[in-house]
Enzyme design. Structure first.
Site, PDB file in Angstrom:
ATOM      1  N   TRP A 103     -10.031 -12.469  -2.579  1.00 48.12           N
ATOM      2  CA  TRP A 103      -9.786 -11.301  -1.720  1.00 48.12           C
ATOM      3  C   TRP A 103     -10.989 -11.034  -0.839  1.00 48.12           C
ATOM      4  O   TRP A 103     -10.851 -10.736   0.349  1.00 48.12           O
ATOM      5  CB  TRP A 103      -9.412 -10.080  -2.549  1.00 48.12           C
ATOM      6  CG  TRP A 103      -8.059 -10.196  -3.182  1.00 48.12           C
ATOM      7  CD1 TRP A 103      -7.778 -10.162  -4.514  1.00 48.12           C
ATOM      8  CD2 TRP A 103      -6.795 -10.369  -2.522  1.00 48.12           C
ATOM      9  NE1 TRP A 103      -6.422 -10.304  -4.715  1.00 48.12           N
ATOM     10  CE2 TRP A 103      -5.805 -10.437  -3.517  1.00 48.12           C
ATOM     11  CE3 TRP A 103      -6.418 -10.482  -1.181  1.00 48.12           C
ATOM     12  CZ2 TRP A 103      -4.449 -10.603  -3.207  1.00 48.12           C
ATOM     13  CZ3 TRP A 103      -5.067 -10.645  -0.874  1.00 48.12           C
ATOM     14  CH2 TRP A 103      -4.100 -10.712  -1.887  1.00 48.12           C
ATOM     15  N   ASP A 170     -13.812  -2.682  -1.420  1.00 50.88           N
ATOM     16  CA  ASP A 170     -12.400  -2.917  -1.697  1.00 50.88           C
ATOM     17  C   ASP A 170     -12.236  -2.661  -3.190  1.00 50.88           C
ATOM     18  O   ASP A 170     -12.659  -3.473  -4.018  1.00 50.88           O
ATOM     19  CB  ASP A 170     -12.020  -4.355  -1.341  1.00 50.88           C
ATOM     20  CG  ASP A 170     -10.577  -4.690  -1.733  1.00 50.88           C
ATOM     21  OD1 ASP A 170      -9.892  -3.817  -2.291  1.00 50.88           O
ATOM     22  OD2 ASP A 170     -10.154  -5.837  -1.479  1.00 50.88           O
ATOM     23  N   LYS A 194      -1.862  -1.341  -7.925  1.00 51.81           N
ATOM     24  CA  LYS A 194      -2.387  -1.870  -9.179  1.00 51.81           C
ATOM     25  C   LYS A 194      -2.695  -0.746 -10.170  1.00 51.81           C
ATOM     26  O   LYS A 194      -2.305  -0.822 -11.320  1.00 51.81           O
ATOM     27  CB  LYS A 194      -3.611  -2.728  -8.905  1.00 51.81           C
ATOM     28  CG  LYS A 194      -3.160  -4.084  -8.353  1.00 51.81           C
ATOM     29  CD  LYS A 194      -4.062  -4.698  -7.358  1.00 51.81           C
ATOM     30  CE  LYS A 194      -3.357  -5.909  -6.744  1.00 51.81           C
ATOM     31  NZ  LYS A 194      -3.997  -6.345  -5.512  1.00 51.81           N
TER      32      LYS A 194
HETATM   33  C1  LIG Z   1      -4.164  -7.046  -4.430  1.00 52.26           C
HETATM   34  C2  LIG Z   1      -5.471  -7.011  -3.724  1.00 52.26           C
HETATM   35  C3  LIG Z   1      -5.553  -7.036  -2.321  1.00 52.26           C
HETATM   36  C4  LIG Z   1      -4.341  -7.210  -1.440  1.00 52.26           C
HETATM   37  O1  LIG Z   1      -3.588  -6.082  -1.420  1.00 52.26           O
HETATM   38  P1  LIG Z   1      -2.279  -5.969  -0.477  1.00 52.26           P
HETATM   39  O2  LIG Z   1      -1.914  -4.538  -0.687  1.00 52.26           O
HETATM   40  O3  LIG Z   1      -1.293  -6.944  -0.984  1.00 52.26           O
HETATM   41  O4  LIG Z   1      -2.696  -6.258   0.915  1.00 52.26           O
HETATM   42  C5  LIG Z   1      -6.802  -6.942  -1.746  1.00 52.26           C
HETATM   43  N1  LIG Z   1      -7.912  -6.825  -2.486  1.00 52.26           N
HETATM   44  C6  LIG Z   1      -7.872  -6.796  -3.835  1.00 52.26           C
HETATM   45  C7  LIG Z   1      -9.142  -6.655  -4.598  1.00 52.26           C
HETATM   46  C8  LIG Z   1      -6.648  -6.883  -4.478  1.00 52.26           C
HETATM   47  O5  LIG Z   1      -6.608  -6.865  -5.825  1.00 52.26           O
END
Ligand SMILES: *Cc1c(COP(=O)(O)O)cnc(C)c1O
Length: 360
Positions: A103, A170, A194
């Site tokens: 990511w 993030d 999540k």
């Molecule tokens: C799941 C995830 C993403 C991507 O998220 P989307 O909502 O599918 O764009 C980005 N960064 C991390 C750390 C993630 O776990």
């Protein structure tokens, strides 16, 4: 209701009381005579839902409305990979990025379209099996890291020194799950799906003094300033995901807040890691350094391909779904986000121990 143990990496398990209330509201929201899915986003029924969810995001992180602004956006965390540099980076400017997982690597790719990326650290050469040592450039517009590497199973517990640059995170896969000093961050973004709600809404929390330094000449949909000024109502927001996010944040508060959730998350992870460690060499963690192991996504291997197949079959038979690792990593990944129950962790730990005893 038949609930299995859902170890999916996302969308992940939500609290049962949240699902019950949300399903009721799909039929009729309060006494409105309408479904939550039918409410105007500019009306008396939805207004308080929206305002409360916005306020709760900041309150749950322990941040004040005087210091931080917020936007609840569509487009996923992946859109934030692009929005962040579009708002804050310019040609000829450098941003520091940590390359500790897939990511983060995607975020780096988006920043490179806009400006220069200094890799403050990378663990790519060891397949992201640990967190890298960090060296900030010292002249960065901002410093970006992924607090929890969802795919690889590593997590940042001590925040880095950024050489004076604003710290950006993030936090998609550990928001509200670790008891951090969130005021260390100038901007935090996280998809809800999540740890905090369904797919469809992404939280962006930004320090107001940092927000003021964003570019002004952007398309309004891509401008943090516009989205924050309009209180996430520049256009139709993701009404239902925001509603469920609000319910989940109320659930977190009722459970004792982030501190209580974090303590539980640590205990949940330890139950499984203890079993893995006790059952070497049949089982092994994919993360090379113990202190870097994630509480949210636990990546591990079983000794042979044959044993792997047998273990997966037993897990499925025991009502455990979503355990195969990411397609790029293989092995297994147990994702045990905020709402995932301790009982499911105990069940997986027991299966690991029992399997190793029989096959070891
Ligand atoms: C799941 C995830 C993403 C991507 O998220 P989307 O909502 O599918 O764009 C980005 N960064 C991390 C750390 C993630 O776990």
């Amino acid at each position: 209701m038949n609930r299995i143990y859902n170890f999916s990496a996302g969308p992940g398990t939500l609290p049962v009381p949240v699902l019950e209330e949300a399903s009721q509201s799909v039929l009729e929201f309060q006494n409105s005579g309408m479904s939550i899915l039918e409410l105007s986003h500019r009306g008396k029924w939805y207004d308080p839902v929206h305002a409360e969810a916005q306020a709760q995001v900041l309150a749950t992180l322990g941040l004040s409305e005087s210091e931080y602004a917020l936007a609840l956006l569509g487009g996923g965390a992946s859109l934030q990979f692009a929005m962040l540099p579009l708002n804050f980076l310019g040609a000829g400017q450098t941003a520091d990025y940590v390359d500790a997982g897939e990511w983060g690597a995607k975020a780096i790719g988006e920043a490179r379209r806009v400006g220069t990326v200094h890799l403050a650290g990378s663990s790519k050469t060891t397949n992201y099996d640990r967190l890298p040592e960090l060296t900030p450039s010292g002249n960065a517009r901002y410093f970006h890291l992924t607090t929890n590497n969802t795919i690889e199973g590593t997590q940042v517990f001590a925040l880095p020194k950024t050489g004076g640059a604003p710290l950006i995170a993030d936090a998609s896969s550990d928001i509200f799950g670790v008891d951090r000093d969130y005021s260390q961050f100038d901007l935090i973004y996280a998809g809800a799906q999540k740890n905090a709600g369904p797919a469809g809404v992404t939280m962006v929390v930004v320090r107001k003094s940092f927000l003021e330094t964003a570019h002004k000449d952007l398309a309004p949909m891509l401008s943090y300033q516009t989205q924050c000024e309009k209180q996430s109502l520049y256009n139709t927001p993701p009404v239902f995901p925001i509603y469920v996010l609000g319910l989940t944040l109320k659930w977190i508060a009722a459970e004792g807040g982030v501190a209580a959730i974090a303590a539980r998350n640590q205990a949940k992870a330890e139950a499984i890691y203890d079993a893995l460690d006790a059952c070497a060499p049949v089982f092994s963690s994919c993360v090379a350094i113990k202190e870097h192991r994630s509480w949210m996504n636990l990546t591990f291997r079983v000794a042979t391909a044959e044993l792997e197949k047998a273990f997966l079959a037993e897990a499925v038979a025991a009502g455990m779904d979503g355990l195969p690792g990411h397609r790029n990593v293989g092995g297994f990944r147990a994702s045990i986000y905020n709402a995932f129950p301790m009982a499911g962790c105990d069940a997986l730990a027991a299966l690991i121990r029992d399997f190793a005893r029989r096959k070891g």
